[in-house]
Motif scaffolding. Structure first.
Motif, PDB file in Angstrom:
ATOM      1  N   GLN A   1     -71.034  -5.118-122.703  1.00 49.56           N
ATOM      2  CA  GLN A   1     -70.196  -4.117-123.351  1.00 49.56           C
ATOM      3  C   GLN A   1     -68.800  -4.118-122.751  1.00 49.56           C
ATOM      4  O   GLN A   1     -67.800  -4.008-123.471  1.00 49.56           O
ATOM      5  CB  GLN A   1     -70.827  -2.732-123.217  1.00 49.56           C
TER       6      GLN A   1
ATOM      7  N   THR B   1     -66.912  -7.213-124.036  1.00 50.66           N
ATOM      8  CA  THR B   1     -66.665  -7.120-125.476  1.00 50.66           C
ATOM      9  C   THR B   1     -65.578  -6.100-125.795  1.00 50.66           C
ATOM     10  O   THR B   1     -64.669  -6.367-126.586  1.00 50.66           O
ATOM     11  CB  THR B   1     -67.957  -6.749-126.215  1.00 50.66           C
TER      12      THR B   1
ATOM     13  N   ASN C   1     -74.288   3.582-134.488  1.00 46.05           N
ATOM     14  CA  ASN C   1     -73.125   3.044-133.775  1.00 46.05           C
ATOM     15  C   ASN C   1     -71.826   3.194-134.559  1.00 46.05           C
ATOM     16  O   ASN C   1     -70.785   2.701-134.134  1.00 46.05           O
ATOM     17  CB  ASN C   1     -73.345   1.561-133.458  1.00 46.05           C
TER      18      ASN C   1
ATOM     19  N   PHE D   1     -71.603  -1.768-128.186  1.00 45.08           N
ATOM     20  CA  PHE D   1     -71.360  -3.209-128.116  1.00 45.08           C
ATOM     21  C   PHE D   1     -72.070  -3.848-126.923  1.00 45.08           C
ATOM     22  O   PHE D   1     -71.522  -4.721-126.267  1.00 45.08           O
ATOM     23  CB  PHE D   1     -69.859  -3.478-128.045  1.00 45.08           C
ATOM     24  N   SER D   2     -73.280  -3.428-126.653  1.00 47.77           N
ATOM     25  CA  SER D   2     -74.034  -4.020-125.549  1.00 47.77           C
ATOM     26  C   SER D   2     -74.949  -5.151-126.019  1.00 47.77           C
ATOM     27  O   SER D   2     -75.561  -5.836-125.196  1.00 47.77           O
ATOM     28  CB  SER D   2     -74.866  -2.942-124.838  1.00 47.77           C
TER      29      SER D   2
END
Length: 341
Positions: free
Chosen positions: A96, A99, A244, A260-261
């Motif tokens: 994450q 990103t 999300n 965003f993991s």
């Protein structure tokens, strides 16, 4: 996943000396520890935390931190010590971090800003990711209140966002932490087979009943289609998940994207929006996937991977309420269709 439904655990500054653990779960860091972390990050003893609220996250421990001056922050910490992780999940915080930094630098998307990432903080005793807090509510909370027109508008915006994401490229394929450390793969075929094999090994570790031989055989038989992917693109596997997507409850416009993991570098077709996109989504995206044999085969391979992950994750963490029967049906259908291709 930096936003979440209210978990019901909030502590005010008036009881700053009382550990949050006493009021919620044993895994919750105490108020004073978070106060020290925030002051250390901003290098100011004048900053005061007013409230810490536990948010509901699928995997990680997530906290909403409200400062006295009105600023809100989100802190993401590793899962509780007794949470068993899949192999692909073990570097989720680092994924994450990398990103979000990439998206903030190379796109105009509204995503959280990373304020601090600490591998081993002395106050909390574990790594953490501190981020800005985005306004809005999860789309998943508002699905019963939006009109079909509003949903089409949201889908078009998501299509445009995914287009921006998949426009980003890298030099290697695979998991984000490996790509950024130059330990990725030089072919998408090798990267994808490694991803699938890792989750199959997770299943074997838990003795999950799965058609292992069929999966390995039929995927292997059609894996050459993966070589049609010539450039690693950013693939945010869960970016279009309603949990999300943040929206303004007043006008139902998207205010930001989180979670965003679960990001890899590979084939854009693997992105959930492209995989399950509506007509409005593809209007925003600007094009539909090709309808050739290779594209169809790759889509089936990705469905097999997704279904396998869902099944295995259910056995690792049954509290996620994953519908295992639906995932198993999807797996069977994809295997059968792949065998007939």
């Amino acid at each position: 996943m930096s936003q979440g439904r209210r978990g019901g655990h909030a502590v005010n500054a008036s009881i700053a000396s009382t550990p949050l653990a006493a009021m919620s779960t044993p895994s919750t860091p105490d108020f004073s520890a978070i106060q020290k972390v925030v002051r250390n990050v901003f290098r100011s003893s004048q900053i005061k935390v007013q409230q810490v609220e536990r948010l509901q996250g699928r995997l990680h421990q997530v906290y909403l931190i409200r400062l006295v001056d009105g600023t809100s922050l989100v802190m993401k910490c590793p899962p509780t010590y007794n949470t068993r992780l899949l192999r692909c999940e073990k570097h989720a915080l680092e994924t994450q971090l990398k990103t979000l930094e990439t998206l903030r630098e190379y796109t105009q998307l509204s995503v959280p800003q990373v304020i601090k990432f600490d591998h081993n903080n002395g106050h909390l005793g574990s790594p953490f990711l501190l981020m800005s807090h985005l306004p809005g509510r999860r789309l998943s909370e508002l699905l019963d209140h939006i009109t079909s027109s509003q949903r089409r508008s949201i889908d078009r915006a998501l299509g445009h966002a995914v287009k921006s994401l998949t426009a980003l490229s890298a030099t290697q394929y695979g998991l984000t932490h490996r790509v950024f450390s130059k330990k990725g793969y030089h072919s998408w075929r090798d990267a994808f087979l490694s991803l699938l094999e890792s989750v199959l090994r997770d299943a074997e570790d838990m003795v999950v009943t799965m058609p292992y031989e069929s999966i390995r055989y039929f995927v292997g038989q059609h894996s050459d289609y993966l070589n049609e992917v010539k450039e690693p693109r950013l693939v945010a596997l869960d970016v279009c998940d309603p949990q999300n997507v943040l929206v303004d409850p007043q006008n139902m416009h998207i205010t930001g994207l989180v979670g965003f993991s679960n990001v890899i570098w590979g084939d854009p077709l693997m992105t959930d929006g492209i995989f399950n996109g509506s007509a409005a989504f593809f209007e925003g995206f600007g094009e539909y996937p090709a309808r050739d044999r290779g594209t169809h085969a790759r889509m089936l391979l990705y469905e097999i991977y997704r279904a396998t992950v869902q099944i295995v994750a259910h056995h690792y963490r049954s509290h996620l309420n994953t519908d295992e029967l639906v995932a198993r049906r999807s797996l069977s259908d994809a295997l059968r269709e792949l065998a007939e291709l």
